[in-house]
Design a protein around this motif. Structure first.
Motif, PDB file in Angstrom:
ATOM      1  N   GLY A   1      -2.336 -19.485  -7.522  1.00  0.00           N
ATOM      2  CA  GLY A   1      -1.917 -20.822  -8.284  1.00  0.00           C
ATOM      3  C   GLY A   1      -1.444 -20.696  -9.596  1.00  0.00           C
ATOM      4  N   GLY A   2      -0.271 -19.687  -9.679  1.00  0.00           N
ATOM      5  CA  GLY A   2       0.544 -19.712 -10.737  1.00  0.00           C
ATOM      6  C   GLY A   2      -0.157 -18.597 -11.758  1.00  0.00           C
ATOM      7  N   ARG A   3      -0.973 -17.967 -11.352  1.00  0.00           N
ATOM      8  CA  ARG A   3      -1.752 -17.172 -12.524  1.00  0.00           C
ATOM      9  C   ARG A   3      -1.984 -15.684 -11.798  1.00  0.00           C
ATOM     10  NH1 ARG A   3      -5.996 -18.618 -16.342  1.00  0.00           N
ATOM     11  NH2 ARG A   3      -4.386 -19.577 -17.890  1.00  0.00           N
ATOM     12  N   CYS A   4      -2.362 -14.715 -12.731  1.00  0.00           N
ATOM     13  CA  CYS A   4      -2.675 -13.616 -12.182  1.00  0.00           C
ATOM     14  C   CYS A   4      -4.153 -13.405 -12.370  1.00  0.00           C
ATOM     15  CB  CYS A   4      -2.177 -12.334 -13.121  1.00  0.00           C
ATOM     16  SG  CYS A   4      -3.132 -10.749 -12.876  1.00  0.00           S
ATOM     17  N   ILE A   5      -4.636 -13.301 -10.949  1.00  0.00           N
ATOM     18  CA  ILE A   5      -6.370 -13.161 -10.865  1.00  0.00           C
ATOM     19  C   ILE A   5      -6.844 -11.977 -10.714  1.00  0.00           C
ATOM     20  CG2 ILE A   5      -6.414 -15.501  -9.932  1.00  0.00           C
ATOM     21  CD1 ILE A   5      -7.098 -12.953  -7.685  1.00  0.00           C
ATOM     22  N   GLU A   6      -5.902 -10.703 -10.260  1.00  0.00           N
ATOM     23  CA  GLU A   6      -6.425  -9.513 -10.697  1.00  0.00           C
ATOM     24  C   GLU A   6      -5.181  -8.534 -10.670  1.00  0.00           C
ATOM     25  OE1 GLU A   6      -9.411  -8.435  -7.375  1.00  0.00           O
ATOM     26  OE2 GLU A   6      -9.467  -6.258  -8.225  1.00  0.00           O
ATOM     27  N   ARG A   7      -5.395  -7.518 -11.188  1.00  0.00           N
ATOM     28  CA  ARG A   7      -4.316  -6.479 -11.458  1.00  0.00           C
ATOM     29  C   ARG A   7      -4.769  -5.198 -11.884  1.00  0.00           C
ATOM     30  NH1 ARG A   7      -3.417  -5.830 -16.753  1.00  0.00           N
ATOM     31  NH2 ARG A   7      -3.375  -7.417 -18.212  1.00  0.00           N
ATOM     32  N   GLY A   8      -4.344  -3.995 -11.529  1.00  0.00           N
ATOM     33  CA  GLY A   8      -4.673  -2.620 -11.693  1.00  0.00           C
ATOM     34  C   GLY A   8      -3.744  -1.761 -11.039  1.00  0.00           C
ATOM     35  N   ALA A   9      -4.286  -0.314 -11.011  1.00  0.00           N
ATOM     36  CA  ALA A   9      -3.400   0.526 -10.073  1.00  0.00           C
ATOM     37  C   ALA A   9      -3.877   0.275  -8.801  1.00  0.00           C
ATOM     38  CB  ALA A   9      -4.038   2.099 -10.589  1.00  0.00           C
TER      39      ALA A   9
ATOM     40  N   ALA B   1       0.829  -1.198   0.042  1.00  0.00           N
ATOM     41  CA  ALA B   1      -0.023  -0.005   0.065  1.00  0.00           C
ATOM     42  C   ALA B   1       0.887   1.308   0.084  1.00  0.00           C
ATOM     43  CB  ALA B   1      -1.013  -0.043   1.129  1.00  0.00           C
ATOM     44  N   GLU B   2       1.907   1.122   0.734  1.00  0.00           N
ATOM     45  CA  GLU B   2       2.946   2.220   0.890  1.00  0.00           C
ATOM     46  C   GLU B   2       3.525   2.487  -0.558  1.00  0.00           C
ATOM     47  OE1 GLU B   2       6.802   3.424   3.455  1.00  0.00           O
ATOM     48  OE2 GLU B   2       5.146   2.194   4.479  1.00  0.00           O
ATOM     49  N   MET B   3       3.964   1.123  -0.891  1.00  0.00           N
ATOM     50  CA  MET B   3       5.105   1.519  -2.310  1.00  0.00           C
ATOM     51  C   MET B   3       4.650   1.438  -3.567  1.00  0.00           C
ATOM     52  SD  MET B   3       8.276   1.622  -0.720  1.00  0.00           S
ATOM     53  CE  MET B   3       9.584   0.996  -1.676  1.00  0.00           C
ATOM     54  N   ALA B   4       3.460   0.440  -3.688  1.00  0.00           N
ATOM     55  CA  ALA B   4       3.370   0.340  -5.098  1.00  0.00           C
ATOM     56  C   ALA B   4       2.256   1.159  -5.999  1.00  0.00           C
ATOM     57  CB  ALA B   4       2.517  -1.163  -5.045  1.00  0.00           C
ATOM     58  N   ASP B   5       2.721   1.188  -7.074  1.00  0.00           N
ATOM     59  CA  ASP B   5       1.773   1.873  -8.109  1.00  0.00           C
ATOM     60  C   ASP B   5       0.740   1.221  -8.908  1.00  0.00           C
ATOM     61  OD1 ASP B   5       3.136   4.610  -8.280  1.00  0.00           O
ATOM     62  OD2 ASP B   5       4.897   3.281  -8.730  1.00  0.00           O
ATOM     63  N   ASP B   6       1.037   0.001  -8.976  1.00  0.00           N
ATOM     64  CA  ASP B   6       0.382  -0.998  -9.613  1.00  0.00           C
ATOM     65  C   ASP B   6       0.344  -2.448  -8.750  1.00  0.00           C
ATOM     66  OD1 ASP B   6      -0.658   0.169 -11.830  1.00  0.00           O
ATOM     67  OD2 ASP B   6       1.796   0.277 -12.616  1.00  0.00           O
ATOM     68  N   LEU B   7      -0.533  -3.217  -8.972  1.00  0.00           N
ATOM     69  CA  LEU B   7      -0.478  -4.414  -8.011  1.00  0.00           C
ATOM     70  C   LEU B   7      -1.032  -5.475  -8.751  1.00  0.00           C
ATOM     71  CD1 LEU B   7      -0.388  -5.265  -5.060  1.00  0.00           C
ATOM     72  CD2 LEU B   7      -2.920  -4.590  -4.720  1.00  0.00           C
ATOM     73  N   LEU B   8      -0.400  -6.623  -8.546  1.00  0.00           N
ATOM     74  CA  LEU B   8      -0.711  -7.688  -9.275  1.00  0.00           C
ATOM     75  C   LEU B   8      -0.954  -8.959  -8.193  1.00  0.00           C
ATOM     76  CD1 LEU B   8       1.169  -9.282 -12.479  1.00  0.00           C
ATOM     77  CD2 LEU B   8       0.414 -10.927 -10.742  1.00  0.00           C
ATOM     78  N   VAL B   9      -2.101  -9.606  -8.351  1.00  0.00           N
ATOM     79  CA  VAL B   9      -2.568 -10.678  -7.309  1.00  0.00           C
ATOM     80  C   VAL B   9      -2.410 -12.029  -8.041  1.00  0.00           C
ATOM     81  CG1 VAL B   9      -4.173 -11.287  -5.771  1.00  0.00           C
ATOM     82  CG2 VAL B   9      -4.336  -8.960  -6.297  1.00  0.00           C
ATOM     83  N   MET B  10      -1.602 -12.830  -7.252  1.00  0.00           N
ATOM     84  CA  MET B  10      -1.274 -14.349  -7.913  1.00  0.00           C
ATOM     85  C   MET B  10      -1.936 -15.141  -7.153  1.00  0.00           C
ATOM     86  SD  MET B  10       2.498 -14.414  -9.725  1.00  0.00           S
ATOM     87  CE  MET B  10       2.216 -15.872 -10.510  1.00  0.00           C
TER      88      MET B  10
END
Ligand SMILES: Nc1ncnc2c1ncn2[C@@H]1O[C@H](COP(=O)(O)OP(=O)(O)OP(=O)(O)O)[C@@H](O)[C@H]1O
Ligand code: SF4
Ligand SMILES: [Mg+2]
Length: 361
Positions: free
Chosen positions: A251-259, A240-249
Motif C-alpha cells: 500500500g505505498g509503504r515499506c512494511i519490512e526491510r533488512g538483509a 533470493a538469488e540476486m538481492a543483498d537487501d530486501l524491501l517489502v512494500m
C-alpha cells in the motif's frame, strides 16, 4: 546508528551521505501522490532506503503497491505526470535529485542511472530503429562516431541474446516480438554501464534461459563497474538469488526491510509471511504449491486506518501491548538492521513464525 535507521525512527535525514561507507543511493521519506478525479492516490507514502555500490536491493510487493512509481521517482520520471505531487529526498552519489534542476537530472540518466522499464514500449520510440536509439543513448555519454556506436549497439544486442544482431539492429521496435523488445530495451539500459541500474520486472516476459542470461549480465555489470542495482520483481526466486537487501512494500509503504538472508530466514511481518507462503515450491504437489494471500490490496485513496494490512491479516485481532487498531504501525527494529511495521510484540512475532508459519513453508 546509520542514517537510514535514523530515518526509520523518524529522525531527519539531515545531510547528503558523506562517509566513505555511505550509500550510493539514499532515498528518504519519498512521497509520490497523484491528484485524480477520484481523490488523492498515495502511490508512494514515506519510503526510505539505501543502496550501496556493488549491492542489489530487491523490492517486492503485490501489484499496485508502488514499486514502479518509487523507481520512476528515483529516476526523476514522475515529472512527466502533471498530476504528481512529490516530496522527500533522493541522494545519488551526494547529489539531491528531487529539488534538482530537471536538466541536471536528465543528464544523469543513462550513465549515472538507468532503468529497465516494466513496459518496453514506453521506453522505445516507435519511429526510430532499435539500433538508432541505442546509438543515440550511447553517444550522449561517449564521444565516438556513429560507426563505433553502432558496433557497440550490435555487441549489446548480442549480449542480451538477440539472434543476428547485425541485422536486427536496423529493425523497428514493432518488428520485434515482446520478448525481443524487452531484450533490446535492456541492451539500451546497459549500454552506458550505469552506476545505478533499476530493473523493473526485467525478466517477466522472458523464458528461463534468457532470464538467466539477463541476470548474469546484470551481475557482470556489478562486478565490473561496482554498480548499485534495484531489482523489482514478483519472483521471489530471483530476489533470493540476486538481492543483498530486501524491501517489502504494501500500500505505498515499506512494511519490512533488512538483509535479504535475514528477511527470508526470519521474516517478521504477517504480509511477508503471506508472500513467502504464496511462493511456488518445486518440491510440493501442484495443489500444495500456491497459497495466495486472501483479500485484495488496499485502496491508495482510502487507505485503511491503522495498519493497512489489517483487513487481510490473520493476526489483526491478537491483543497487542498498549496499542489500538487505529494507530498505524511505524517501522521498528526487530533484529540487527532488520525493520518491520507491525504492532505485534517481539515475542508474538517470533512465536508465530517459529510455531505456525515456518513449519508450513
Ligand atoms: N499517473 C498516475 N495517476 C494516478 N495514479 C497512478 C499514476 N501512476 C501510478 N498510479 C497508481 O499508483 C499505484 C502504484 O502503481 P505502481 O505502478 O507503482 O505499482 P506496482 O507496485 O509497480 O505494481 P505492478 O506489480 O503491477 O507493476 C497504482 O494504484 C497506480 O494505479
Ligand atoms: S499490525 Fe496487526 S494487522 Fe498489521 S500486520 Fe501486524 S498484526 Fe497484522
Ligand atoms: Mg510495476
Amino acid at each position: 546508528m546509520s542514517k537510514l535507521d535514523k530515518a526509520a525512527l523518524g529522525e531527519p535525514a539531515d545531510s547528503a551521505p558523506s562517509d566513505a561507507d555511505d550509500a550510493f543511493l539514499s532515498v528518504r521519506d519519498l512521497r509520490i501522490h497523484f491528484k485524480t478525479d477520484d481523490g488523492l492516490v498515495k502511490s508512494v507514502d514515506g519510503v526510505s532506503f539505501d543502496v550501496q555500490r556493488g549491492k542489489t536491493l530487491g523490492i517486492v510487493g503485490e501489484s499496485g503497491s508502488g514499486k514502479s512509481v518509487t523507481s520512476l521517482g528515483v529516476m526523476g520520471l514522475h515529472r512527466s505526470a502533471t498530476n504528481a505531487r512529490v516530496s522527500g529526498e533522493v541522494w545519488l552519489d551526494g547529489q539531491e535529485l528531487i529539488g534538482a534542476d530537471p536538466d541536471d537530472v536528465r543528464r544523469m540518466r543513462g550513465r549515472k542511472m538507468a532503468m529497465i522499464f516494466q513496459d518496453p514500449l514506453s521506453a522505445m520510440h516507435p519511429y526510430y530503429t532499435v539500433g538508432a536509439q541505442i546509438v543515440e543513448a550511447y553517444r550522449v555519454h561517449h564521444n565516438v562516431n556513429k560507426k563505433v556506436a553502432r558496433q557497440r549497439a550490435i555487441e549489446m544486442l548480442d549480449r542480451v541474446g538477440i539472434p543476428e544482431p547485425d541485422k536486427r539492429v536496423d529493425g523497428y521496435p514493432h518488428e520485434f516480438s515482446g520478448g525481443m523488445r524487452q531484450r533490446a530495451m535492456i541492451a539500451m539500459a546497459l549500454v552506458n554501464n550505469p552506476e545505478l541500474l533499476i530493473a523493473d520486472e526485467p525478466t517477466t516476459a522472458l523464458d528461463v534461459t534468457v532470464q538467466a542470461q539477463i541476470l548474469d549480465l546484470i551481475r557482470d555489470l556489478q562486478k565490473e563497474f561496482g554498480s548499485a542495482v534495484i531489482m523489482i520483481t514478483h519472483d521471489l526466486g530471483v530476489v533470493a538469488e540476486m538481492a543483498d537487501d530486501l524491501l517489502v512494500m504494501y500500500g505505498g509503504r515499506c512494511i519490512e526491510r533488512g538483509a535479504a538472508e535475514e528477511v527470508f530466514s526470519a521474516p517478521r511481518h504477517p504480509y511477508t509471511w503471506g508472500l513467502l507462503g504464496s511462493m511456488p515450491r518445486l518440491d510440493r504437489e501442484e495443489t500444495e504449491r500456491l497459497n495466495p494471500i486472501k483479500g485484495s490490496p488496499p485502496s491508495l485513496i482510502n487507505v485503511p486506518s491503522g495498519c493497512a494490512f489489517n483487513p487481510r491479516c490473520p493476526y489483526a485481532d491478537l491483543p497487542k501491548d498498549n496499542v489500538t487498531r487505529t494507530v498505524r504501525p511505524e517501522l521498528t527494529e526487530v533484529g540487527s538492521g532488520h525493520w518491520a511495521a507491525c504492532h505485534m510484540t517481539q515475542e508474538q512475532r517470533e512465536r508465530i513464525w517459529t510455531e505456525e508459519i515456518a513449519p508450513k513453508l
